[in-house]
Design a protein around this motif. Sequence first.
Motif, PDB file in Angstrom:
ATOM      1  N   CYS A   1       4.761  -8.679  -1.513  1.00 36.65           N
ATOM      2  CA  CYS A   1       3.974  -7.438  -1.543  1.00 36.65           C
ATOM      3  C   CYS A   1       2.480  -7.698  -1.484  1.00 36.65           C
ATOM      4  N   CYS A   2       1.994  -8.560  -2.351  1.00 39.99           N
ATOM      5  CA  CYS A   2       0.567  -8.865  -2.365  1.00 39.99           C
ATOM      6  C   CYS A   2       0.187  -9.523  -1.046  1.00 39.99           C
ATOM      7  N   GLY A   3      -0.927  -9.126  -0.532  1.00 34.53           N
ATOM      8  CA  GLY A   3      -1.377  -9.743   0.702  1.00 34.53           C
ATOM      9  C   GLY A   3      -0.721  -9.183   1.943  1.00 34.53           C
TER      10      GLY A   3
ATOM     11  N   CYS B   1       4.901 -15.534  -4.903  1.00 29.77           N
ATOM     12  CA  CYS B   1       5.087 -14.251  -5.580  1.00 29.77           C
ATOM     13  C   CYS B   1       4.927 -14.467  -7.080  1.00 29.77           C
ATOM     14  N   LEU B   2       4.090 -13.658  -7.704  1.00 32.80           N
ATOM     15  CA  LEU B   2       3.860 -13.768  -9.145  1.00 32.80           C
ATOM     16  C   LEU B   2       4.667 -12.757  -9.957  1.00 32.80           C
TER      17      LEU B   2
ATOM     18  N   ARG C   1       1.649  -3.936  -8.912  1.00 30.68           N
ATOM     19  CA  ARG C   1       0.212  -4.053  -9.198  1.00 30.68           C
ATOM     20  C   ARG C   1      -0.540  -4.821  -8.116  1.00 30.68           C
ATOM     21  N   ALA C   2       0.067  -4.969  -6.945  1.00 29.33           N
ATOM     22  CA  ALA C   2      -0.536  -5.739  -5.848  1.00 29.33           C
ATOM     23  C   ALA C   2      -1.962  -5.255  -5.582  1.00 29.33           C
ATOM     24  N   ASP C   3      -2.793  -6.132  -5.306  1.00 27.21           N
ATOM     25  CA  ASP C   3      -2.815  -7.567  -5.120  1.00 27.21           C
ATOM     26  C   ASP C   3      -3.178  -8.237  -6.440  1.00 27.21           C
ATOM     27  N   VAL C   4      -2.360  -9.193  -6.874  1.00 28.12           N
ATOM     28  CA  VAL C   4      -2.505  -9.799  -8.195  1.00 28.12           C
ATOM     29  C   VAL C   4      -3.192 -11.166  -8.094  1.00 28.12           C
TER      30      VAL C   4
ATOM     31  N   ARG D   1      -4.774  -5.191  -8.454  1.00 24.07           N
ATOM     32  CA  ARG D   1      -5.584  -4.554  -7.409  1.00 24.07           C
ATOM     33  C   ARG D   1      -6.856  -5.354  -7.112  1.00 24.07           C
ATOM     34  N   ALA D   2      -6.665  -6.666  -6.937  1.00 27.01           N
ATOM     35  CA  ALA D   2      -7.794  -7.569  -6.722  1.00 27.01           C
ATOM     36  C   ALA D   2      -8.066  -7.815  -5.242  1.00 27.01           C
ATOM     37  N   GLY D   3      -7.690  -6.885  -4.394  1.00 28.22           N
ATOM     38  CA  GLY D   3      -7.805  -7.073  -2.956  1.00 28.22           C
ATOM     39  C   GLY D   3      -9.079  -6.551  -2.335  1.00 28.22           C
ATOM     40  N   SER D   4     -10.209  -6.825  -2.946  1.00 27.22           N
ATOM     41  CA  SER D   4     -11.482  -6.414  -2.345  1.00 27.22           C
ATOM     42  C   SER D   4     -12.507  -7.520  -2.539  1.00 27.22           C
TER      43      SER D   4
END
Length: 119
Positions: free
Chosen positions: A18-20, A52-53, A58-61, A82-85
Motif C-alpha cells: 500500500c505505501c508507496g 511492508c510494515l 496509515r500509508a505512507d508509513v 501519512r509521511a508521503g510529502s
Amino acid sequence: MSDPALERPTLTVCRGCCCGTERKSPGVDHAAVLTTLNTAAGESATVRVADCLGPCERADVVVVGPSPEGRQRGARPVWVARAGSARVADALAQWTRAGGPGIADAPPAVMARAFRHGR
C-alpha cells in the motif's frame, strides 16, 4: 572501529503493498519523497526501505528508530503515518539531524502524524 551508520537514527520507509503506491496515495511522487528523505537526511540517519510494515490504513508509513544513545535514554521507535510529502520528509530529516528520538523533540509535522503501533 565501529560503523558510523550504527550510531545514528534510522528511517525505515514502507514501500510495500500500500505505501508507496498510486492506488493508496494518488498524486504522491513516492520516488521523489524517498529521494528528498535520502538527500535531506544525509549522514544524520540511515534510510532503509521495507516491503511492508503492516499498518496499511496509515500509508505512507515511516518508522524513526532511535540511535543507540537515544535508546539508552529510553526512546523507542516512532511510527509516523501519512509521511508521503516533501514537507514531512524534510521534518523527519530535520529531527534526525538534531539527534532523533530520545535526543531531540520531534518537529510538529512529525508529531501530528505519530501513532502507536502494537507490533
